[in-house]
Design a protein around this motif. Structure first.
Motif, PDB file in Angstrom:
ATOM      1  N   SER A 234       3.214  19.597 -13.925  1.00  0.00           N
ATOM      2  CA  SER A 234       3.127  18.144 -14.135  1.00  0.00           C
ATOM      3  C   SER A 234       4.147  17.317 -13.344  1.00  0.00           C
ATOM      4  N   HIS A 235       5.028  17.952 -12.572  1.00  0.00           N
ATOM      5  CA  HIS A 235       6.009  17.158 -11.833  1.00  0.00           C
ATOM      6  C   HIS A 235       5.344  16.454 -10.650  1.00  0.00           C
ATOM      7  N   PHE A 236       5.557  15.155 -10.582  1.00  0.00           N
ATOM      8  CA  PHE A 236       4.975  14.358  -9.496  1.00  0.00           C
ATOM      9  C   PHE A 236       6.026  13.404  -8.955  1.00  0.00           C
ATOM     10  N   ASP A 237       6.244  13.460  -7.654  1.00  0.00           N
ATOM     11  CA  ASP A 237       7.250  12.607  -7.017  1.00  0.00           C
ATOM     12  C   ASP A 237       6.737  12.166  -5.651  1.00  0.00           C
ATOM     13  N   ALA A 238       6.336  10.900  -5.578  1.00  0.00           N
ATOM     14  CA  ALA A 238       5.826  10.351  -4.316  1.00  0.00           C
ATOM     15  C   ALA A 238       6.831   9.408  -3.670  1.00  0.00           C
ATOM     16  N   SER A 239       8.087   9.500  -4.084  1.00  0.00           N
ATOM     17  CA  SER A 239       9.101   8.571  -3.560  1.00  0.00           C
ATOM     18  C   SER A 239       9.340   8.750  -2.067  1.00  0.00           C
ATOM     19  N   ASN A 240       9.076   9.948  -1.544  1.00  0.00           N
ATOM     20  CA  ASN A 240       9.275  10.182  -0.117  1.00  0.00           C
ATOM     21  C   ASN A 240       8.154   9.610   0.739  1.00  0.00           C
ATOM     22  N   SER A 241       7.053   9.220   0.107  1.00  0.00           N
ATOM     23  CA  SER A 241       5.909   8.726   0.873  1.00  0.00           C
ATOM     24  C   SER A 241       5.890   7.213   1.015  1.00  0.00           C
ATOM     25  N   GLY A 242       6.382   6.509   0.005  1.00  0.00           N
ATOM     26  CA  GLY A 242       6.315   5.048   0.039  1.00  0.00           C
ATOM     27  C   GLY A 242       4.991   4.498  -0.458  1.00  0.00           C
ATOM     28  N   TRP A 243       3.991   5.358  -0.623  1.00  0.00           N
ATOM     29  CA  TRP A 243       2.688   4.920  -1.118  1.00  0.00           C
ATOM     30  C   TRP A 243       2.719   4.777  -2.631  1.00  0.00           C
ATOM     31  N   PRO A 244       1.820   3.945  -3.197  1.00  0.00           N
ATOM     32  CA  PRO A 244       1.637   3.959  -4.656  1.00  0.00           C
ATOM     33  C   PRO A 244       1.259   5.372  -5.105  1.00  0.00           C
ATOM     34  N   ALA A 245       1.621   5.747  -6.314  1.00  0.00           N
ATOM     35  CA  ALA A 245       1.489   7.131  -6.757  1.00  0.00           C
ATOM     36  C   ALA A 245       0.067   7.677  -6.606  1.00  0.00           C
ATOM     37  N   ALA A 246      -0.932   6.922  -7.062  1.00  0.00           N
ATOM     38  CA  ALA A 246      -2.310   7.422  -7.026  1.00  0.00           C
ATOM     39  C   ALA A 246      -2.778   7.643  -5.591  1.00  0.00           C
ATOM     40  N   TRP A 247      -2.454   6.692  -4.708  1.00  0.00           N
ATOM     41  CA  TRP A 247      -2.892   6.820  -3.319  1.00  0.00           C
ATOM     42  C   TRP A 247      -2.152   7.949  -2.610  1.00  0.00           C
ATOM     43  N   ALA A 248      -0.886   8.138  -2.962  1.00  0.00           N
ATOM     44  CA  ALA A 248      -0.107   9.227  -2.360  1.00  0.00           C
ATOM     45  C   ALA A 248      -0.760  10.572  -2.663  1.00  0.00           C
TER      46      ALA A 248
END
Length: 527
Positions: A234-248
């Motif tokens: 369940s760990h989710f981290d999209a901070s490196n992408s800059g995209w909104p979480a769902a789109w990332a």
């Protein structure tokens, strides 16, 4: 009086729409009948039929090369979500890929020819657009085969040089060093495809066992879990992408989509398979199912032992797997041992992808779809394989490597281009079949039955969405280094295809035509 090409295609399509009864299906299940069927579709038997279902399954499995493909694109999923993208992205794309593979398998069972997608598009579209549909799909499929081969070979070349950093952390591979390894790998693959052509079926079978053994050993090496189940699932981290979480999460699906894309390429080997109408469709679907399970078994332990993501994304080679192995095992030598298993899979994938690309190039050249087709369609009498097409495919891939000397980001786009081109070439014949109410596959030997419409619709919708998705940059804000050049490369190949169509193909390319066609009324039409 001789029929016009359009009239021939009308007769051909009437045949395919009207004569797919059970007796005809049963006659396809032996080599002689396969050769006769091929003659009906307009081609003579030039290649040796010495492959079986296991060999084709091995080739498809080798091209997808699950542990290798997911390892070389791991940075994409790490950037766009981490464990959740890695795990659930794989499950989602696996299910969609099963739908795509099943759709292609059904059509392939009706038209078992090395022409594959471009032949299917010609036969399934309306007579007015048959030639153009064939030309468009042929180029998409050919470019997809070339770029898959290039991306597989290049990814392994990067991985080889990244292995050196296990023992020399200060070492940073230069673009020239990477290209030299890449060209050497292409040359070795070419020589193996020429001089060991008769043994390719054995190599494909060995690939199945090598992959299975590699995963088992990797699991044992990673048995000491470090992360909790909550983190792994369940760990989710999209901070490196800059995209909104769902789109990332969607952007990160390129890791799985790129890996699970080569199954359709094996259609180009139909004319080397003893019972293509049965064996090739089965191999397509089974290879995706096997790859789906393999991916889960390989990726889930990675989630459990995944170290800090930032150092993995910071590696200069853009290949984080060697560092991950070293961090997990605590030993450079142990990491090298695990990496050796992955590189072994890469060897099979490189050889297999070049085989498929050369056969695709050869088949399209038979109908004049590529400039200089008179050279590329020749089958060497000594080796019994299209050596000229092998050389052309190798040269094209070698030239693509030059782009890396100007921009590493540009070459990374080929993973996206390969996925987009192959996806488009898969979707087009399926769309044509849907628009014509699936009449041509009504009695297909490999039938989807009442679920066919739904499965075909899922195929077309997903691929249409993925074209937009995989042109997106992995992270924002966009820089020259992070820019996704997939759309630029795709546009470049499209320009070449359009130019050739305007200069020559629109006048001379009529698509595949049938030399002998039995119509529904039993009349034989000879060209």
């Amino acid at each position: 009086m001789e029929d016009k090409p359009t009239e021939k295609r009308i007769i051909a399509q009437e045949h395919q729409l009207g004569v797919n009864d059970a007796s005809n299906s049963n006659t396809l299940f032996n080599s002689d009948a396969a050769a006769h069927r091929l003659e009906e579709m307009g081609y003579k038997q030039e290649l040796q039929r010495n492959l079986g279902m296991v060999s084709v399954l091995g080739l498809s499995f080798a091209i997808m090369a699950v542990p290798f493909g997911t390892s070389t694109t791991l940075n994409l999923a790490l950037t766009d979500g981490g464990p959740v993208t890695i795990l659930y992205g794989w499950v989602f794309v696996s299910l969609v890929s099963l739908a795509i593979a099943s759709s292609l398998a059904e059509i392939c069972s009706v038209f078992p020819t090395s022409g594959g997608v471009y032949y299917w598009s010609a036969m399934l579209s309306t007579p007015k657009y048959s030639a153009f549909a064939s030309y468009l799909t042929g180029w998409l499929g050919t470019v997809g085969n070339w770029t898959v081969t290039a991306s597989i070979t290049f990814g392994g070349s990067q991985l080889i040089l990244a292995a050196a950093t296990l023992f020399h952390e200060e070492y940073v591979p230069t673009p020239w060093q990477t290209c030299l390894v890449y060209w050497a790998a292409l040359l070795c693959s070419l020589l193996i495809n020429i001089f060991f052509a008769k043994h390719l079926d054995k190599l494909n079978t060995i690939c199945l066992y090598w992959t299975g053994a590699s995963i088992i050993i990797t699991l044992l090496a990673m048995a000491d879990t470090r992360n909790s189940g909550k983190f792994a699932f369940s760990h989710f981290d999209a901070s490196n992408s800059g995209w909104p979480a769902a789109w990332a999460w969607f952007v990160g699906l390129l890791q799985a989509a790129y890996t699970l894309t080569g199954y359709g390429m094996v259609a180009s080997l139909c004319e080397e398979v003893k019972e293509p109408a049965r064996e090739v469709p089965r191999a397509m679907v089974l290879s995706v199912a096997a790859a789906a399970v393999t991916g889960l078994v390989y990726l889930l332990p990675i989630n459990f032992v995944l170290p800090a993501i930032e150092p993995l994304l910071a590696v200069a080679s853009l290949q984080p797997m060697p560092l991950l192995y070293k961090t997990v095992t605590g030993s450079a030598s142990a990491a090298m041992g695990l990496l050796f298993l992955i590189l072994g899979i890469w060897v099979f994938a490189t050889i297999g992808s070049l085989t498929a690309a050369s056969r695709c190039t050869w088949a399209f050249s038979r109908d004049g779809g590529i400039p200089g087709s008179q050279w590329w369609k020749v089958v060497n009498p000594r080796f019994g394989i299209p050596i000229n097409s092998l050389i052309l495919s190798t040269v094209v891939c070698a030239l693509l490597g030059l782009i890396y000397l100007g921009s590493s980001a540009a070459f990374n786009a080929f993973t996206g281009v390969a996925t987009i081109c192959l996806g488009c070439s898969y979707a087009f014949p399926v769309l044509c079949s849907l628009l014509r109410k699936r009449a041509a596959v009504k009695n297909a030997p490999y039938s989807l039955g009442r679920f066919g419409f739904i499965i075909n619709t899922i195929t077309v919708v997903w691929i249409s969405f993925s074209i937009i998705l995989f042109c997106m940059p992995t992270a924002i804000p966009v820089t020259p280094q992070s820019m996704n050049y997939a759309s630029v490369v795709f546009a470049g190949f499209s320009f070449i295809a359009a130019l050739w169509y305007a200069v020559s193909a629109r006048k001379h390319y009529h698509g595949p035509t049938l030399s002998t066609v039995r119509t529904a009324e039993g009349v034989v039409q000879v060209k």
